[in-house]
Design an enzyme around this catalytic site. Structure first.
Site, PDB file in Angstrom:
ATOM      1  N   HIS A 143      15.208  52.298  14.806  1.00 52.45           N
ATOM      2  CA  HIS A 143      14.676  53.566  15.051  1.00 52.45           C
ATOM      3  C   HIS A 143      15.213  53.882  16.502  1.00 52.45           C
ATOM      4  O   HIS A 143      15.018  53.222  17.298  1.00 52.45           O
ATOM      5  CB  HIS A 143      13.225  53.470  14.801  1.00 52.45           C
ATOM      6  CG  HIS A 143      12.645  54.797  15.087  1.00 52.45           C
ATOM      7  ND1 HIS A 143      11.376  55.050  15.813  1.00 52.45           N
ATOM      8  CD2 HIS A 143      13.023  56.160  14.858  1.00 52.45           C
ATOM      9  CE1 HIS A 143      11.135  56.447  16.068  1.00 52.45           C
ATOM     10  NE2 HIS A 143      12.023  56.847  15.257  1.00 52.45           N
ATOM     11  N   ARG A 144      16.011  54.872  16.595  1.00 50.02           N
ATOM     12  CA  ARG A 144      16.603  55.367  17.929  1.00 50.02           C
ATOM     13  C   ARG A 144      17.215  54.062  18.495  1.00 50.02           C
ATOM     14  O   ARG A 144      17.226  53.992  19.773  1.00 50.02           O
ATOM     15  CB  ARG A 144      15.412  55.921  18.839  1.00 50.02           C
ATOM     16  CG  ARG A 144      14.655  56.989  18.189  1.00 50.02           C
ATOM     17  CD  ARG A 144      13.675  57.683  18.939  1.00 50.02           C
ATOM     18  NE  ARG A 144      12.738  58.341  18.350  1.00 50.02           N
ATOM     19  CZ  ARG A 144      11.353  58.762  18.757  1.00 50.02           C
ATOM     20  NH1 ARG A 144      11.319  58.632  20.106  1.00 50.02           N
ATOM     21  NH2 ARG A 144      10.842  59.257  18.154  1.00 50.02           N
ATOM     22  N   GLU A 170      19.374  54.545  13.385  1.00 53.64           N
ATOM     23  CA  GLU A 170      18.822  56.093  13.442  1.00 53.64           C
ATOM     24  C   GLU A 170      18.807  56.583  14.930  1.00 53.64           C
ATOM     25  O   GLU A 170      18.351  56.159  15.579  1.00 53.64           O
ATOM     26  CB  GLU A 170      17.388  56.189  12.806  1.00 53.64           C
ATOM     27  CG  GLU A 170      17.205  57.669  12.586  1.00 53.64           C
ATOM     28  CD  GLU A 170      16.202  58.464  13.654  1.00 53.64           C
ATOM     29  OE1 GLU A 170      16.239  59.637  13.662  1.00 53.64           O
ATOM     30  OE2 GLU A 170      15.974  57.452  14.628  1.00 53.64           O
ATOM     31  N   ASP A 211      19.234  60.759  17.183  1.00 50.78           N
ATOM     32  CA  ASP A 211      18.847  62.144  16.941  1.00 50.78           C
ATOM     33  C   ASP A 211      19.963  62.872  17.786  1.00 50.78           C
ATOM     34  O   ASP A 211      20.346  62.450  18.743  1.00 50.78           O
ATOM     35  CB  ASP A 211      17.485  62.536  17.822  1.00 50.78           C
ATOM     36  CG  ASP A 211      16.502  61.691  17.175  1.00 50.78           C
ATOM     37  OD1 ASP A 211      15.839  61.765  16.163  1.00 50.78           O
ATOM     38  OD2 ASP A 211      15.938  60.833  17.953  1.00 50.78           O
ATOM     39  N   HIS A 229      16.075  62.630  21.857  1.00 51.68           N
ATOM     40  CA  HIS A 229      14.981  62.946  20.621  1.00 51.68           C
ATOM     41  C   HIS A 229      14.181  64.321  21.038  1.00 51.68           C
ATOM     42  O   HIS A 229      13.745  65.216  20.558  1.00 51.68           O
ATOM     43  CB  HIS A 229      14.107  61.892  20.651  1.00 51.68           C
ATOM     44  CG  HIS A 229      13.089  62.021  19.805  1.00 51.68           C
ATOM     45  ND1 HIS A 229      11.679  62.532  20.128  1.00 51.68           N
ATOM     46  CD2 HIS A 229      12.788  61.998  18.543  1.00 51.68           C
ATOM     47  CE1 HIS A 229      11.084  62.577  18.912  1.00 51.68           C
ATOM     48  NE2 HIS A 229      11.672  62.196  17.981  1.00 51.68           N
ATOM     49  N   GLU A 232      20.219  62.257  12.895  1.00 51.25           N
ATOM     50  CA  GLU A 232      19.316  63.340  12.621  1.00 51.25           C
ATOM     51  C   GLU A 232      19.571  64.522  13.298  1.00 51.25           C
ATOM     52  O   GLU A 232      19.543  64.532  14.593  1.00 51.25           O
ATOM     53  CB  GLU A 232      17.695  62.829  12.961  1.00 51.25           C
ATOM     54  CG  GLU A 232      16.748  63.705  12.536  1.00 51.25           C
ATOM     55  CD  GLU A 232      15.397  63.481  13.105  1.00 51.25           C
ATOM     56  OE1 GLU A 232      14.815  62.454  13.150  1.00 51.25           O
ATOM     57  OE2 GLU A 232      14.517  64.590  13.507  1.00 51.25           O
ATOM     58  N   LYS A 255      18.788  67.912  15.198  1.00 49.82           N
ATOM     59  CA  LYS A 255      17.397  68.516  15.702  1.00 49.82           C
ATOM     60  C   LYS A 255      18.069  69.722  16.457  1.00 49.82           C
ATOM     61  O   LYS A 255      18.602  69.588  17.420  1.00 49.82           O
ATOM     62  CB  LYS A 255      16.759  67.582  16.805  1.00 49.82           C
ATOM     63  CG  LYS A 255      16.060  66.550  16.251  1.00 49.82           C
ATOM     64  CD  LYS A 255      15.219  65.872  17.078  1.00 49.82           C
ATOM     65  CE  LYS A 255      14.342  64.366  16.788  1.00 49.82           C
ATOM     66  NZ  LYS A 255      13.441  64.734  15.713  1.00 49.82           N
ATOM     67  N   ASP A 283      11.201  50.208  15.120  1.00 48.76           N
ATOM     68  CA  ASP A 283      11.337  50.227  16.779  1.00 48.76           C
ATOM     69  C   ASP A 283      11.698  48.689  17.056  1.00 48.76           C
ATOM     70  O   ASP A 283      12.307  48.474  18.052  1.00 48.76           O
ATOM     71  CB  ASP A 283      10.197  50.616  17.643  1.00 48.76           C
ATOM     72  CG  ASP A 283       9.624  51.898  17.077  1.00 48.76           C
ATOM     73  OD1 ASP A 283      10.488  52.688  16.837  1.00 48.76           O
ATOM     74  OD2 ASP A 283       8.435  51.986  17.514  1.00 48.76           O
TER      75      ASP A 283
HETATM   76  O1  G3P Z   1      14.479  59.645  10.653  1.00 49.66           O
HETATM   77  C1  G3P Z   1      12.960  59.389  10.306  1.00 49.66           C
HETATM   78  C2  G3P Z   1      12.218  59.546  11.552  1.00 49.66           C
HETATM   79  O2  G3P Z   1      12.684  58.495  12.734  1.00 49.66           O
HETATM   80  C3  G3P Z   1      12.297  60.603  12.498  1.00 49.66           C
HETATM   81  O3  G3P Z   1      11.303  60.913  13.392  1.00 49.66           O
HETATM   82  O4  G3P Z   1      10.641  61.854  15.473  1.00 49.66           O
HETATM   83  O5  G3P Z   1      11.548  59.651  15.356  1.00 49.66           O
HETATM   84  O6  G3P Z   1      13.299  61.511  14.920  1.00 49.66           O
HETATM   85  P1  G3P Z   1      11.724  60.956  14.908  1.00 49.66           P
HETATM   86 MG    MG Z   2      14.817  60.960  14.681  1.00 48.68          MG
END
Ligand code: G3P
Ligand code: MG
Length: 244
Positions: free
Chosen positions: A14-15, A41, A43, A56, A116, A118, A235
């Site tokens: 995540h990120r 992942e 953003d 993000h 992702e 945004k 994470d």
């Molecule tokens: O992509 C799934 C989740 O990680 C999205 O939430 O807010 O961390 O970008 P966020």
């Molecule tokens: Mg995200």
């Protein structure tokens, strides 16, 4: 309907690996690789001068030493900021990457990417156009494009996006079947608390994979594995159980 052919591992960073390094930076991607992850992942957002940056929040305040909103400042300003010190002194001087910098680094590390999108309201069209341009030479199998914005997802599909698409949801919402069908979704992404056996089964029956965010304990990972969830965002990719 049969579930889609599976391409993802159990854990997506995540990120990057944002439990160990400042989120959405190259250091975070490097850390994800060091943990043994093959997918991350991140953003992507637009700056004032319509450049693409990996970031993000709408605001710069939490994860940089800058002020204002990403969409209200130039890339040059964002590049002048420190995006690492807030996380720890060892990351001092870490920069906000552009999408191109991220793509180059991921190519070098052989890291696959869930990007992702945004968009601020009204910016969906330009964001989609610029992202598809930036990805035009990338391999289809190395990317999954996602968004919480249905407008963004519909535009991606309209513009014949060659990459797999995923819809992000903030909770369980009725009407997801229509969205999934319209964008020919590869996967649907939910907060892990929203997932039950019945819901996972329904999404699978509609032919989509189910991903859960953000999962940081072996106990939750084991529960989701038992439900038949296909992958999770974490994470701390080394702290969650494998699923087989
Ligand atoms: O992509 C799934 C989740 O990680 C999205 O939430 O807010 O961390 O970008 P966020
Ligand atoms: Mg995200």
């Amino acid at each position: 309907m049969m579930k889609k052919q599976w391409i993802l591992p159990w854990v997506i960073g995540h990120r990057g690996a944002c439990g160990y390094a400042p989120e959405n930076t190259l250091a975070s991607i490097g850390k994800a690789q060091a943990l043994g992850l093959s997918w991350i992942e991140v953003d992507v957002m637009l700056t004032q001068d319509n450049e693409l940056v990996i970031f993000h929040d709408e605001s710069l305040a939490r994860t940089t030493n800058g002020k204002g909103k990403v969409r209200d400042v130039t890339l040059a300003y964002i590049k002048s900021l420190d995006a690492g010190s807030w996380f720890g002194d060892t990351f001092s001087g870490e920069k906000v990457p552009t999408l191109d910098e991220l793509l180059n680094y991921c190519r070098k590390l052989k890291m696959n990417v869930n990007l992702e999108l945004k968009a601020c309201e009204g910016d969906e069209e330009i964001l989609v156009k610029k992202v598809l341009e930036a990805l035009k030479n990338e391999s289809q199998s190395s990317f999954l494009l996602s968004s919480f914005s249905m407008k963004t997802l519909y535009l991606l599909r309209e513009k014949a996006c060659p990459f797999r698409l995923a819809a992000n949801f903030e909770g369980w919402v009725e009407g997801w079947e229509r969205i999934a069908k319209h964008i020919a979704a590869y996967s649907l992404h939910y907060p892990y608390e929203a997932l039950t056996q019945a819901r996972v089964d329904r999404v699978h029956a509609a032919g989509c994979c189910v991903l859960a965010y953000t999962v940081n304990t072996p106990e939750e990972s084991a529960r989701l594995c038992a439900l038949g969830v296909d992958a999770l965002f974490s994470d701390v990719g080394d702290k969650v159980e494998t699923c087989s």
